[in-house]
Design an enzyme around this catalytic site. Structure first.
Site, PDB file in Angstrom:
ATOM      1  CG  HIS A   1      -1.684   1.234   1.462  1.00 49.00           C
ATOM      2  ND1 HIS A   1      -2.996   1.401   1.068  1.00 49.00           N
ATOM      3  CD2 HIS A   1      -1.324   2.404   2.045  1.00 49.00           C
ATOM      4  CE1 HIS A   1      -3.401   2.626   1.401  1.00 49.00           C
ATOM      5  NE2 HIS A   1      -2.410   3.256   2.001  1.00 49.00           N
ATOM      6  CD  GLU A   2       2.033   3.363   3.726  1.00 49.09           C
ATOM      7  OE1 GLU A   2       2.215   4.436   3.135  1.00 49.09           O
ATOM      8  OE2 GLU A   2       1.058   3.172   4.477  1.00 49.09           O
TER       9      GLU A   2
ATOM     10  CG  HIS B   1       0.352   6.216  -0.541  1.00 44.53           C
ATOM     11  ND1 HIS B   1      -0.741   6.886  -1.030  1.00 44.53           N
ATOM     12  CD2 HIS B   1      -0.044   5.653   0.625  1.00 44.53           C
ATOM     13  CE1 HIS B   1      -1.764   6.737  -0.186  1.00 44.53           C
ATOM     14  NE2 HIS B   1      -1.363   5.985   0.828  1.00 44.53           N
TER      15      HIS B   1
ATOM     16  CD  GLU C   1      -4.775   6.625   2.096  1.00 48.18           C
ATOM     17  OE1 GLU C   1      -4.475   5.442   2.312  1.00 48.18           O
ATOM     18  OE2 GLU C   1      -3.937   7.535   2.060  1.00 48.18           O
TER      19      GLU C   1
END
Lengths: 189, 302
Positions: free
Chosen positions: B142-143, B146, B217
């Protein structure tokens, strides 16, 4: 990375580029003659499987792939999973050319089954120096890089790796960005 | 035979486009009104703030690491974490980011950096201890998404004029209070117009920026599902993280509030104002979106 990836978030992973895999066949001569490095009889393809709801289908397709590879070549093909959840397809063959051909076949079979985006790397091992020498082919990058683990805790012999890069640059597509030289310490080859 | 992209979610793409468009329009109107009332007075302010925002953007990796108390760890100090990040970065076709650890029991993680070459990911010791390796992998993916999606850049750009508006509102208030009102052609005093326009811009952009943040997100969750091939790992990680965060006393959490926009789950995730003011979507909605991606992945390839 395109503009739409940045604006809306990436929606698919990069497709695998497998076509430059065969370059290792010619580089092998230099490795053997000039550096005294002999290819091991094992190589591997590593990919991230989809652990989706339709697990059985994925499982069947991988098994089918192993059967195809074993049928079409004389290589021995097996599969293991590592602690990071990646799948390794390990190929054994006495003849290096056949070994490379089977690695390529496995990669293209995975692509044909729709797992091209999940392909991470192919690993070839060479022996004869102080430490084993690996050549890792990154499917996302379409290039090779050397990887020489020293056997100590996560140590790698960077000097040796850079020497190999310099020696082989003309016959092997070598990844120029050193930050992409992924280490695979626990490769089952 | 080519696998289709997962979680293409046309709706999300359209919503990002619409919100971004609205924010752009708002800023243009804000700029036009200000320039017509303040003439060139606004230009130096925008230049100074622009330099400030650029500095913030340029040093985002170091700033965020410092502000969170994260310590960059070497490969020897955290071999498993490094190996995990390295493989995921390779899957994402990213250079390996810096890896940092925050000494905190709150399970959380964030990514920062102006571009993939200067990116850093940080996880708390609590995350590493409380989550299964697969779940940590989901969080890291997930990071990294980003980073792929350049969210630091997007949020800096989105927030810039809100910063200008906030500052101008304050300035107009002071100059109105102390400087008295000089009016132009018998109209209302300039400071009052600037104050009103700035406050409206600030308020509207605040909501729009938070909306964009929530959409980013969803996009990062989708990216994580692509990278790991296992949306369910991120789902269980999110559940663990959010329940962990809810049970920890609020007192410990205040220090980290400024970083919320970058965390995987915000520390003050319960808001009495509802979704509009949150940087992250509510947990149920994130889980539902991930479940939809999991279903798409299960579908046969055509």
């Amino acid at each position: 990375m395109g503009l739409t990836d940045v604006l809306f978030g990436r929606k698919k992973l990069k497709e695998a580029k497998g076509e430059r895999l065969f370059a290792i066949s010619t580089a092998r001569v230099t490795l053997e003659v000039e550096l005294g490095l002999k290819p091991a009889r094992r190589a591997a393809v590593v990919f991230k499987p989809l652990s989706s709801g339709d697990f059985v289908r994925v499982e069947n397709e991988t098994q089918e792939l192993l059967d195809v590879a074993a049928r079409e070549t004389m290589s021995k093909v097996s599969r293991t999973e590592d602690e990071f959840g990646f799948n390794w397809i390990v190929i054994e063959d006495d003849d290096f050319e056949d070994l490379v051909a089977t690695v390529h076949l496995v990669a293209s079979e995975l692509q044909a089954r729709g797992f091209g985006q999940q392909l991470l790397a192919a690993v070839f091992r060479f022996d004869g120096a102080e430490h084993p020498v690996y050549f890792i082919y990154g499917f996302k990058r379409g290039a090779f890089w050397p990887f020489v683990p020293t056997g100590e805790e996560k140590g790698r012999d960077n000097a040796k790796e850079l020497e190999l890069k310099a020696k082989l640059e003309h016959e092997l597509p070598i990844e120029q960005d050193l930050t992409r030289w992924l280490a695979l310490f626990d490769a089952p080859v | 035979m080519k696998r289709q992209a997962f979680g293409r979610d046309r709706g999300l793409t359209l919503r990002i486009l619409a919100t971004g468009g609205l924010l752009g329009l708002l800023y243009v109107v804000f700029g036009v009104v200000l320039i017509s009332y303040l003439n060139v007075g606004i230009v130096p302010i925008i230049l100074i703030l622009g330099a400030l925002a650029f500095f913030q953007y340029y040093t985002s990796d170091k700033l965020a690491l410092k502000a969170s108390g994260a310590k960059i760890v070497s490969e020897q100090e955290a071999p498993e974490l490094h190996a995990m990040v390295e493989r995921l970065a390779a899957m994402a076709d990213l250079p390996k980011p810096k890896v940092a650890v925050i000494d905190s029991d709150v399970p959380n993680a964030f990514a920062t950096g102006r571009n993939p070459k200067n990116a850093a990911v940080a996880v708390t010791t609590g995350l590493w201890r409380r989550l299964e390796p697969r779940e940590v992998e989901g969080v890291l993916a997930h990071e990294l998404s980003h980073v792929v999606n350049r969210d630091v850049l997007i949020m800096t750009l989105a927030g810039f004029f809100a910063m200008v508006a906030g500052l101008l509102a304050r300035w107009a208030l002071y100059s109105g209070m102390f400087g008295g009102g000089r009016s132009r052609d018998n109209g209302p005093p300039v400071f009052l117009i600037v104050l009103a326009v700035s406050i409206v811009t600030y308020f509207l952009s605040y909501i729009l920026i938070r909306t964009i943040s929530r959409y980013r997100e969803y996009a990062a969750d989708r990216g994580a599902a692509l990278l790991t091939g296992a949306p369910e790992d991120l789902m269980s990680a999110l559940q663990k993280i959010s329940s962990g965060i809810a049970t920890i006393p609020q007192r410990d959490l205040r220090e980290v509030q400024a970083l919320n926009a970058f965390f995987i789950v915000p520390t003050n995730w319960k808001s009495s104002f509802g979704e509009l003011f949150l940087t992250h979507p509510p947990m149920e909605k994130r889980l539902a979106a991930l479940a939809e991606i999991a279903r798409e992945m299960g579908r046969p390839v055509h």
